[in-house]
Motif scaffolding. Structure first.
Motif, mmCIF file in Angstrom:
data_model
loop_
_atom_site.group_PDB
_atom_site.id
_atom_site.type_symbol
_atom_site.label_atom_id
_atom_site.label_comp_id
_atom_site.label_asym_id
_atom_site.label_seq_id
_atom_site.Cartn_x
_atom_site.Cartn_y
_atom_site.Cartn_z
ATOM 1 N N ASN A 34 0.786 -1.240 -0.047
ATOM 2 C CA ASN A 34 -0.072 0.032 0.069
ATOM 3 C C ASN A 34 1.034 1.327 0.031
ATOM 4 O O ASN A 34 2.038 1.051 0.128
ATOM 5 N N GLU A 35 0.101 2.388 -0.208
ATOM 6 C CA GLU A 35 0.872 3.637 -0.219
ATOM 7 C C GLU A 35 1.734 4.014 1.110
ATOM 8 O O GLU A 35 2.631 4.511 0.782
ATOM 9 N N SER A 36 0.956 3.677 2.213
ATOM 10 C CA SER A 36 1.909 4.044 3.474
ATOM 11 C C SER A 36 3.060 3.328 3.634
ATOM 12 O O SER A 36 4.258 3.820 4.169
ATOM 13 N N VAL A 37 3.198 2.072 3.222
ATOM 14 C CA VAL A 37 4.443 1.300 3.330
ATOM 15 C C VAL A 37 5.412 1.868 2.212
ATOM 16 O O VAL A 37 6.627 2.073 2.519
ATOM 17 N N ALA A 38 4.902 2.084 1.136
ATOM 18 C CA ALA A 38 5.780 2.700 0.157
ATOM 19 C C ALA A 38 6.322 3.943 0.438
ATOM 20 O O ALA A 38 7.677 4.185 0.440
ATOM 21 N N GLU A 39 5.516 4.925 0.980
ATOM 22 C CA GLU A 39 6.151 6.266 1.430
ATOM 23 C C GLU A 39 6.912 6.222 2.555
ATOM 24 O O GLU A 39 7.814 6.976 2.550
ATOM 25 N N LYS A 40 6.853 5.214 3.494
ATOM 26 C CA LYS A 40 7.845 5.129 4.605
ATOM 27 C C LYS A 40 9.151 4.648 4.051
ATOM 28 O O LYS A 40 9.946 5.135 4.611
ATOM 29 N N PHE A 41 9.304 3.784 2.990
ATOM 30 C CA PHE A 41 10.498 3.411 2.546
ATOM 31 C C PHE A 41 11.106 4.615 1.797
ATOM 32 O O PHE A 41 12.313 4.901 1.886
ATOM 33 N N ILE A 42 10.484 5.185 1.034
ATOM 34 C CA ILE A 42 10.896 6.368 0.480
ATOM 35 C C ILE A 42 11.429 7.454 1.230
ATOM 36 O O ILE A 42 12.705 7.930 0.936
ATOM 37 N N HIS A 43 10.669 7.757 2.305
ATOM 38 C CA HIS A 43 10.859 8.678 3.419
ATOM 39 C C HIS A 43 12.578 8.329 3.954
ATOM 40 O O HIS A 43 13.558 9.106 4.030
ATOM 41 N N LEU A 44 12.609 7.016 4.391
ATOM 42 C CA LEU A 44 13.892 6.699 5.036
ATOM 43 C C LEU A 44 14.937 6.496 3.835
ATOM 44 O O LEU A 44 16.064 6.890 4.504
ATOM 45 N N MET A 45 15.010 6.310 2.997
ATOM 46 C CA MET A 45 15.800 6.231 1.685
ATOM 47 C C MET A 45 16.296 7.487 1.636
ATOM 48 O O MET A 45 17.445 7.651 1.587
ATOM 49 N N LEU A 102 7.400 -10.191 3.811
ATOM 50 C CA LEU A 102 8.791 -9.583 3.757
ATOM 51 C C LEU A 102 8.699 -8.275 4.050
ATOM 52 O O LEU A 102 7.876 -7.337 3.702
ATOM 53 N N SER A 103 9.652 -7.648 5.023
ATOM 54 C CA SER A 103 9.728 -6.473 5.757
ATOM 55 C C SER A 103 11.019 -5.963 5.175
ATOM 56 O O SER A 103 11.974 -6.608 5.140
ATOM 57 N N LEU A 104 11.015 -4.598 4.931
ATOM 58 C CA LEU A 104 12.233 -4.105 4.688
ATOM 59 C C LEU A 104 12.935 -3.192 5.950
ATOM 60 O O LEU A 104 11.953 -2.608 6.764
ATOM 61 N N VAL A 105 14.069 -3.229 6.612
ATOM 62 C CA VAL A 105 14.606 -2.658 7.681
ATOM 63 C C VAL A 105 15.602 -1.750 7.462
ATOM 64 O O VAL A 105 16.452 -2.123 6.919
ATOM 65 N N CYS A 106 15.534 -0.407 7.756
ATOM 66 C CA CYS A 106 16.579 0.475 7.759
ATOM 67 C C CYS A 106 17.622 0.293 8.633
ATOM 68 O O CYS A 106 17.617 0.474 9.830
ATOM 69 N N THR A 107 18.794 -0.114 7.821
ATOM 70 C CA THR A 107 20.059 -0.025 8.506
ATOM 71 C C THR A 107 21.309 0.143 7.463
ATOM 72 O O THR A 107 20.825 0.306 6.320
ATOM 73 N N PRO A 108 22.295 0.476 7.872
ATOM 74 C CA PRO A 108 23.342 0.612 7.060
ATOM 75 C C PRO A 108 23.684 -0.649 6.175
ATOM 76 O O PRO A 108 23.182 -1.676 6.604
ATOM 77 N N GLY A 109 24.696 -0.584 5.346
ATOM 78 C CA GLY A 109 25.181 -1.730 4.669
ATOM 79 C C GLY A 109 26.283 -2.412 5.320
ATOM 80 O O GLY A 109 26.411 -3.723 4.994
#
Length: 551
Positions: free
Chosen positions: A367-378, A439-446
């Motif tokens: 959904n858009e909420s999940v996508a926008e959170k990913f875009i914001h964090l990136m 599947l979840s995306l998690v904000c971390t460094p590489g």
């Protein structure tokens, strides 16, 4: 994936639209490669893992790999020429949410449907793949005390990795004293490890770190959330906390974060504050005595069958090479899809290594909420890097580049394949717990250790770690399985590699076959039937992320 083969598989076209191919073996200058009914004569030797152009190209032309933009040519190049950092620079497509664009073809999981693993069931319903006692310092001042306690408990309770290097050092010293040639001394067999007293406790782990005071209050707050996440981890049965007393990260803040994360937290938890003790000796002795009673309590917990949907697997790549996106990563992605189809959870992190793969992942967001959170964090993460003269495009290491990963987009599009092809159900900021199957995306460094540290904080109970160059790292609470992209590495560093996917490169196994083998290994590791080598070697690496610029 399209594979164009001669009698011996020597090169690979990953996607029909790619204008570069990957050498699977060392190829000589003058070798003729036939692709799309076109002949390409190699202009120079092409090393295994590296890429070569199939068209004449001019400066500014787009380089396509994995079917997507991964770079732009900087100078005119000829077909058959080697891709290098001199002739190709990073480039990636812009991205935006365009609606849910994904239709997932679920894999056949009939052979795994009735399978279980033997795990440790916690009172809140979660299931651990291990049963650890955890020592946490609220500040770096307590690291030395942790080291003293670790040496005592590990040696006396049977958790020491090995004393073989102590024995080796004694041999070297004795030979030196006697005037002998120490170069002739071999390591020899290690002595027998002391038998473990607590049969149902898989380890006693220590989270030494350099934080808790002296940095920003934000750093201390982030560290508090991280330590609370580890205390609450399904693989942790009990916790001992050591505090100095005057540091930024006060015990009360840690306990508040722990209660916020899990209001029903009921594991044994003991806190010792040095500035309230009569002496360092008293502090250490009291901590050992109280912890011993806690160990006796959680030793009563035994493994019992649990459905595979209770597994949470973090996927990670480190020391990547030009084969990572061809063998190990897609094989792990296949295992990820199998687990998601079974109702389990998969965590894909390393945001700097998703640069160039954003649109594909956004299209898979439910959904858009999940996508926008990913875009914001990136974007906020990348902007922070740019402010200090860096950026996601500077992520590839010298080792990555040497072994064929010329741009960050090449690295990222290959790295993203660890997450398989299932929909993205959630996006988690650093230390946020996973709650949704899928599947979840998690904000971390590489960065290898910062990324694995973050995955475990979000709840990974196993970590699948792919490597093409060899990376000796693990995690204190999430058993880490090392997967080699190529057989040469698996043979050369057999002491750290658990699974070899080099058969994919040779055409001996399919990605799907390797994916099933990886999931089978996960079931055994989650049940304690196999101990991953990172665990056997005591690779308990832990680095908190300070939310600064780390790629």
């Amino acid at each position: 994936m399209i594979q164009e083969r001669t009698k011996v598989q020597t090169y690979l076209q990953i996607h029909p639209n790619d204008n570069v191919l990957v050498a699977l073996q060392d190829l000589l200058a003058g070798t003729t490669v036939i692709t799309k009914s076109r002949e390409v004569i190699l202009q120079q030797p092409i090393g295994a893992k590296h890429k070569f152009f199939v068209n004449d190209m001019k400066a500014g032309d787009e380089v396509i790999m994995y079917g997507t933009l991964v770079g732009k040519v900087q100078v005119p190049v000829s077909k058959g020429e080697l891709m290098t950092t001199a002739n190709t620079k990073h480039a990636a497509e812009s991205y935006a949410y365009k609606g849910f664009q994904h239709r997932w073809q679920q894999p056949d999981v009939s052979k795994f449907k009735a399978r279980t693993f033997n795990g440790y069931k916690r009172s809140d319903g979660r299931v651990g793949t291990a049963n650890y006692w955890l020592f946490i310092p609220t500040v770096f001042c307590e690291n030395r005390n942790l080291d003293v306690i670790k040496e005592a408990l590990h040696k006396e309770l049977g958790y020491a990795v090995s004393d073989k290097y102590n024995h080796f050092t004694r041999q070297v010293f004795q030979a030196f004293k006697e005037g002998k040639d120490i170069e002739q001394i071999d390591l020899g067999p290690s002595s027998n490890q002391r038998e473990r007293y607590f049969k149902n406790i898989d380890g006693i782990k220590f989270l030494n770190h350099q934080g808790g005071c002296g940095g920003t209050r934000q750093d201390a707050s982030t560290l508090s959330s991280l330590l609370a996440a580890y205390a609450d981890h399904p693989n942790v049965g009990g916790v001992t906390v050591l505090s100095l007393g005057c540091q930024h990260l006060q015990v009360e803040y840690f306990l508040a974060d722990l209660k916020k994360r899990n209001p029903s937290f009921d594991k044994p938890l003991y806190v010792f504050e040095q500035q309230q003790s009569q002496s360092e000796e008293e502090l250490i002795c009291n901590a050992i005595k109280k912890t011993f009673l806690g160990l006796a309590e959680i030793n009563k917990i035994e493994r019992e069958p649990a459905p595979l949907r209770e597994l949470t697997i973090g996927v990670k790549c480190g020391g990547s090479d030009g084969f990572s996106g061809i063998s190990a990563n897609p094989a792990v992605g296949c295992a990820s899809d199998l687990l998601v189809a079974l109702g389990g959870k998969v965590l894909l992190a390393e945001f700097p290594e998703l640069c160039g793969a954003e649109q594909e992942l956004i299209d898979r967001c439910v959904n858009e909420s999940v996508a926008e959170k990913f875009i914001h964090l990136m974007e906020s993460y990348n902007d922070l890097a740019k402010k200090v003269g860096s950026g996601f495009h500077m992520n590839p290491s010298p080792g990555n580049i040497k072994d064929g990963l010329i741009t960050d987009a090449i690295k990222s599009t290959g790295a993203a394949r660890k997450g398989g092809t299932s929909p993205v159900v959630d996006v988690l900021d650093y230390t946020e717990p996973v709650t949704k199957p899928g599947l979840s995306l998690v904000c971390t460094p590489g960065n290898d250790v910062e990324a694995t540290t973050g995955k475990a904080a979000s709840g990974a109970t196993l970590i699948l770690f792919t490597t093409g160059l060899g990376t000796p790292t693990g995690n204190p609470v999430a058993p880490t399985v090392k997967i080699s992209t190529n057989t040469g590495l698996a043979s050369r560093m057999s002491d750290i590699i658990d699974i070899d996917t080099g058969g994919i490169i040779r055409g001996e196994k399919t990605i799907e076959q390797m994916g099933e083998e990886i999931l089978e290994y996960c079931i055994k590791a989650a049940s304690g039937e196999i101990i991953p080598k990172a665990v056997l070697l005591g690779q308990d690496d832990f680095i908190p992320w300070k939310r600064g610029v780390s790629l």
